[in-house]
Design a protein around this motif. Sequence first.
Motif, PDB file in Angstrom:
ATOM      1  N   PRO A  90       0.836  -1.207   0.000  1.00  0.00           N
ATOM      2  CA  PRO A  90       0.000   0.000   0.000  1.00  0.00           C
ATOM      3  C   PRO A  90       0.875   1.262   0.000  1.00  0.00           C
ATOM      4  CG  PRO A  90      -0.796  -1.571   1.609  1.00  0.00           C
ATOM      5  CD  PRO A  90       0.504  -2.110   1.110  1.00  0.00           C
ATOM      6  N   GLY A  91       0.469   2.248  -0.784  1.00  0.00           N
ATOM      7  CA  GLY A  91       1.262   3.468  -0.926  1.00  0.00           C
ATOM      8  C   GLY A  91       1.229   4.366   0.288  1.00  0.00           C
ATOM      9  N   LEU A  92       0.387   4.046   1.238  1.00  0.00           N
ATOM     10  CA  LEU A  92       0.337   4.786   2.499  1.00  0.00           C
ATOM     11  C   LEU A  92      -0.066   3.790   3.579  1.00  0.00           C
ATOM     12  CD1 LEU A  92       0.434   7.705   3.808  1.00  0.00           C
ATOM     13  CD2 LEU A  92      -2.044   7.736   3.527  1.00  0.00           C
ATOM     14  N   ALA A  93       0.719   3.745   4.642  1.00  0.00           N
ATOM     15  CA  ALA A  93       0.400   2.810   5.727  1.00  0.00           C
ATOM     16  C   ALA A  93      -0.893   3.254   6.400  1.00  0.00           C
ATOM     17  CB  ALA A  93       1.553   2.788   6.729  1.00  0.00           C
ATOM     18  N   PRO A  94      -1.760   2.316   6.756  1.00  0.00           N
ATOM     19  CA  PRO A  94      -3.048   2.695   7.358  1.00  0.00           C
ATOM     20  C   PRO A  94      -2.897   3.580   8.586  1.00  0.00           C
ATOM     21  CG  PRO A  94      -2.868   0.302   7.108  1.00  0.00           C
ATOM     22  CD  PRO A  94      -1.608   0.880   6.581  1.00  0.00           C
ATOM     23  N   GLU A  95      -1.832   3.365   9.365  1.00  0.00           N
ATOM     24  CA  GLU A  95      -1.662   4.177  10.582  1.00  0.00           C
ATOM     25  C   GLU A  95      -1.290   5.625  10.263  1.00  0.00           C
ATOM     26  OE1 GLU A  95       1.850   1.349  10.071  1.00  0.00           O
ATOM     27  OE2 GLU A  95      -0.329   1.219   9.996  1.00  0.00           O
ATOM     28  N   ARG A  96      -0.956   5.918   9.016  1.00  0.00           N
ATOM     29  CA  ARG A  96      -0.628   7.298   8.631  1.00  0.00           C
ATOM     30  C   ARG A  96      -1.813   8.018   8.001  1.00  0.00           C
ATOM     31  NH1 ARG A  96       5.386   5.938   6.302  1.00  0.00           N
ATOM     32  NH2 ARG A  96       6.423   5.968   8.324  1.00  0.00           N
ATOM     33  N   ILE A  97      -2.922   7.345   7.921  1.00  0.00           N
ATOM     34  CA  ILE A  97      -4.120   7.980   7.362  1.00  0.00           C
ATOM     35  C   ILE A  97      -4.687   8.960   8.384  1.00  0.00           C
ATOM     36  CG2 ILE A  97      -6.524   7.507   6.706  1.00  0.00           C
ATOM     37  CD1 ILE A  97      -5.435   5.069   5.220  1.00  0.00           C
ATOM     38  N   PRO A  98      -4.941  10.184   7.968  1.00  0.00           N
ATOM     39  CA  PRO A  98      -5.460  11.164   8.932  1.00  0.00           C
ATOM     40  C   PRO A  98      -6.915  10.872   9.298  1.00  0.00           C
ATOM     41  CG  PRO A  98      -5.361  12.102   6.726  1.00  0.00           C
ATOM     42  CD  PRO A  98      -4.771  10.724   6.633  1.00  0.00           C
ATOM     43  N   ALA A  99      -7.422  11.622  10.251  1.00  0.00           N
ATOM     44  CA  ALA A  99      -8.831  11.465  10.637  1.00  0.00           C
ATOM     45  C   ALA A  99      -9.702  11.698   9.406  1.00  0.00           C
ATOM     46  CB  ALA A  99      -9.176  12.465  11.727  1.00  0.00           C
ATOM     47  N   LEU A 100     -10.590  10.770   9.151  1.00  0.00           N
ATOM     48  CA  LEU A 100     -11.401  10.816   7.932  1.00  0.00           C
ATOM     49  C   LEU A 100     -12.794  11.367   8.233  1.00  0.00           C
ATOM     50  CD1 LEU A 100     -10.443   7.224   6.737  1.00  0.00           C
ATOM     51  CD2 LEU A 100      -9.678   9.354   5.648  1.00  0.00           C
ATOM     52  N   ALA A 101     -13.348  12.059   7.247  1.00  0.00           N
ATOM     53  CA  ALA A 101     -14.742  12.485   7.376  1.00  0.00           C
ATOM     54  C   ALA A 101     -15.665  11.330   7.018  1.00  0.00           C
ATOM     55  CB  ALA A 101     -15.007  13.667   6.456  1.00  0.00           C
ATOM     56  N   ALA A 102     -15.206  10.478   6.097  1.00  0.00           N
ATOM     57  CA  ALA A 102     -16.018   9.325   5.677  1.00  0.00           C
ATOM     58  C   ALA A 102     -15.165   8.377   4.847  1.00  0.00           C
ATOM     59  CB  ALA A 102     -17.215   9.792   4.853  1.00  0.00           C
ATOM     60  N   VAL A 103     -15.645   7.155   4.770  1.00  0.00           N
ATOM     61  CA  VAL A 103     -15.080   6.153   3.853  1.00  0.00           C
ATOM     62  C   VAL A 103     -16.209   5.761   2.906  1.00  0.00           C
ATOM     63  CG1 VAL A 103     -14.265   3.753   3.693  1.00  0.00           C
ATOM     64  CG2 VAL A 103     -13.345   5.277   5.460  1.00  0.00           C
ATOM     65  N   VAL A 104     -15.898   5.622   1.625  1.00  0.00           N
ATOM     66  CA  VAL A 104     -16.917   5.137   0.686  1.00  0.00           C
ATOM     67  C   VAL A 104     -16.477   3.771   0.147  1.00  0.00           C
ATOM     68  CG1 VAL A 104     -17.794   7.406   0.030  1.00  0.00           C
ATOM     69  CG2 VAL A 104     -15.898   6.423  -1.269  1.00  0.00           C
ATOM     70  N   VAL A 105     -17.434   2.866   0.063  1.00  0.00           N
ATOM     71  CA  VAL A 105     -17.172   1.526  -0.484  1.00  0.00           C
ATOM     72  C   VAL A 105     -18.117   1.335  -1.671  1.00  0.00           C
ATOM     73  CG1 VAL A 105     -17.361  -0.955  -0.030  1.00  0.00           C
ATOM     74  CG2 VAL A 105     -16.348   0.552   1.685  1.00  0.00           C
ATOM     75  N   SER A 106     -17.544   0.987  -2.827  1.00  0.00           N
ATOM     76  CA  SER A 106     -18.351   0.931  -4.052  1.00  0.00           C
ATOM     77  C   SER A 106     -19.124  -0.378  -4.194  1.00  0.00           C
ATOM     78  CB  SER A 106     -17.457   1.134  -5.276  1.00  0.00           C
ATOM     79  OG  SER A 106     -16.491   0.102  -5.366  1.00  0.00           O
ATOM     80  N   HIS A 107     -18.540  -1.495  -3.732  1.00  0.00           N
ATOM     81  CA  HIS A 107     -19.241  -2.782  -3.787  1.00  0.00           C
ATOM     82  C   HIS A 107     -18.488  -3.804  -2.944  1.00  0.00           C
ATOM     83  CE1 HIS A 107     -16.298  -2.939  -7.036  1.00  0.00           C
ATOM     84  NE2 HIS A 107     -16.443  -4.229  -7.165  1.00  0.00           N
ATOM     85  N   MET A 108     -18.969  -5.038  -2.957  1.00  0.00           N
ATOM     86  CA  MET A 108     -18.497  -6.032  -1.986  1.00  0.00           C
ATOM     87  C   MET A 108     -17.371  -6.930  -2.471  1.00  0.00           C
ATOM     88  SD  MET A 108     -21.737  -7.658  -0.028  1.00  0.00           S
ATOM     89  CE  MET A 108     -22.936  -7.842  -1.319  1.00  0.00           C
ATOM     90  N   HIS A 109     -16.950  -6.799  -3.707  1.00  0.00           N
ATOM     91  CA  HIS A 109     -15.892  -7.704  -4.177  1.00  0.00           C
ATOM     92  C   HIS A 109     -14.650  -7.558  -3.297  1.00  0.00           C
ATOM     93  CE1 HIS A 109     -17.788  -7.912  -8.465  1.00  0.00           C
ATOM     94  NE2 HIS A 109     -18.420  -8.660  -7.584  1.00  0.00           N
ATOM     95  N   PHE A 110     -13.868  -8.624  -3.223  1.00  0.00           N
ATOM     96  CA  PHE A 110     -12.744  -8.647  -2.285  1.00  0.00           C
ATOM     97  C   PHE A 110     -11.718  -7.549  -2.548  1.00  0.00           C
ATOM     98  CE2 PHE A 110     -14.427 -12.874  -1.662  1.00  0.00           C
ATOM     99  CZ  PHE A 110     -14.272 -13.055  -0.303  1.00  0.00           C
ATOM    100  N   ASP A 111     -11.618  -7.086  -3.784  1.00  0.00           N
ATOM    101  CA  ASP A 111     -10.626  -6.042  -4.081  1.00  0.00           C
ATOM    102  C   ASP A 111     -11.160  -4.641  -3.787  1.00  0.00           C
ATOM    103  OD1 ASP A 111     -12.368  -6.425  -6.237  1.00  0.00           O
ATOM    104  OD2 ASP A 111     -10.946  -5.672  -7.703  1.00  0.00           O
ATOM    105  N   HIS A 112     -12.382  -4.560  -3.248  1.00  0.00           N
ATOM    106  CA  HIS A 112     -12.957  -3.251  -2.905  1.00  0.00           C
ATOM    107  C   HIS A 112     -13.437  -3.178  -1.460  1.00  0.00           C
ATOM    108  CE1 HIS A 112     -13.043  -1.564  -7.052  1.00  0.00           C
ATOM    109  NE2 HIS A 112     -12.909  -2.843  -7.327  1.00  0.00           N
ATOM    110  N   LEU A 113     -13.739  -4.307  -0.884  1.00  0.00           N
ATOM    111  CA  LEU A 113     -14.211  -4.340   0.504  1.00  0.00           C
ATOM    112  C   LEU A 113     -13.402  -5.398   1.249  1.00  0.00           C
ATOM    113  CD1 LEU A 113     -16.111  -3.640   2.827  1.00  0.00           C
ATOM    114  CD2 LEU A 113     -17.803  -5.190   1.846  1.00  0.00           C
TER     115      LEU A 113
END
Lengths: 307, 169
Positions: A90-113
Amino acid sequence: MRARRLLALVLSLTLPGCGFAWRALKRNLAAPPERTVAHQIVDPKRPEARLAALWIGHATVLIQLDDRFVLTDPVFAHSLAQASPRLVEPGLAPERIPALAAVVVSHMHFDHLSFGSLDRIEQRTPVVLVPPGVRANMPRYSFEIRELERWASWEHEGLRITAVPVQHVGGRYALDAAFETRAFTGYVLEYHGLSVYFGGDTGYLPSAFKATRARFPTLSLALLPICPDAPRDFMQYTHVSPNQALDAFALLGAQHMIPIHFDTYINSDDALGACPSELRARMQARGLSDDQISILAIGEQRVLIAK
Amino acid sequence: MQAAPRPRVMSPVAAVGVWAAAQLIPSPLLVIGKEHVGGGLRWQLTPILYSFGIAERPLRTFLVSPIARHSGSLELHVSPEWACCAPDEQSGWLVRAGLRLYLPLLEHGEKLSWSVGGSYYRAAGGDEKNGASADLGIFTFNGVFGLNVTVSPWLTRRELIAAFTFRLF
């Protein structure tokens, strides 16, 4: 690694011509080790930016709209469904992600959810927006899981996110696609006059892109998938080709485009680098510039509109 | 450029048909009894399952998605079973009904989960027709593959059974 290569060799000898699925399986078994991203960004907050995007890989993009951050289809997994290994970390480690206003998920396939990936950012977002039917297929988390019907919006402190139509298939485990017929979507994010289109996964559906433009006529940025492309007769229903992605970009009328959904996992017959190469060739033929279409490397961040 | 053709998706009726056909695929058994080792087959149906790991719609019947089961659930199952080479006075067939608790280990159970359960069996033929069993299982690959070990102390020549499970929903 040696065992995987041996299994790949056995499959290639015993299962010739068994179709795309076997070819993808064999390629995944022979996949190289996960490549690291040199010079990862440590702090993705860009004070000088009104609109910035950081491609974390596949369909995962960290979008900055002034002081708000939204993350799309968060997948940090080292493999998909224990079958398809990740090619680039991943191009950014999850622990470096700033506080988010929201997450969007487009569908349930394993490469998206990815449930494991959501675990890693669980404390960073108050809400995850999903299409209809997905909540009943997600485990419990501490954040709110909000389903959005087509054209419905979620709004909070000036940030508005609207579900927009795309052409894809729902479900997660293949068979359930028959029941989850509405479980896929795109989104438009709006904040302080900026607007970003996120296509998730989509086949070429001009009516959907035109309808989105009719409601959102001044899109600042379109995040559009360009892969998987081959085999085209199989992919055409649910995935735009690089050329069709450019058509979609034109129909959406966005100012900028960032291509996504390529060279992170193997889920097609496309050689690594084939989709961005095809996109570059088509861009040249149409006279589109790098200013309009930014092909990012995994881990690269681009300021699209400065303050 | 023309619009892409609409995706070809299986109808719900056909999907239920595929699911039903998949339920006919038995789990192979390794049957270990006192002075006896044999094979067998087991099927399973889930009339009702309560998932406490899922975000919505906790009650499921028959067609249960893997995440509903393996994120944490309690199921009522019915399992017909056939063991090869039973003693002359016994039939190889029996049916179990029981409760099984599934708990997630990795990625909400999609990657790895385990189970513990108890069942009541009724065997065809012989004097020892009924009895109780306990079982322990481990599952991976979205619950598609698993190993379930059943202990039935009073079931002659089938005291221990290892089932290699394959489940599509």
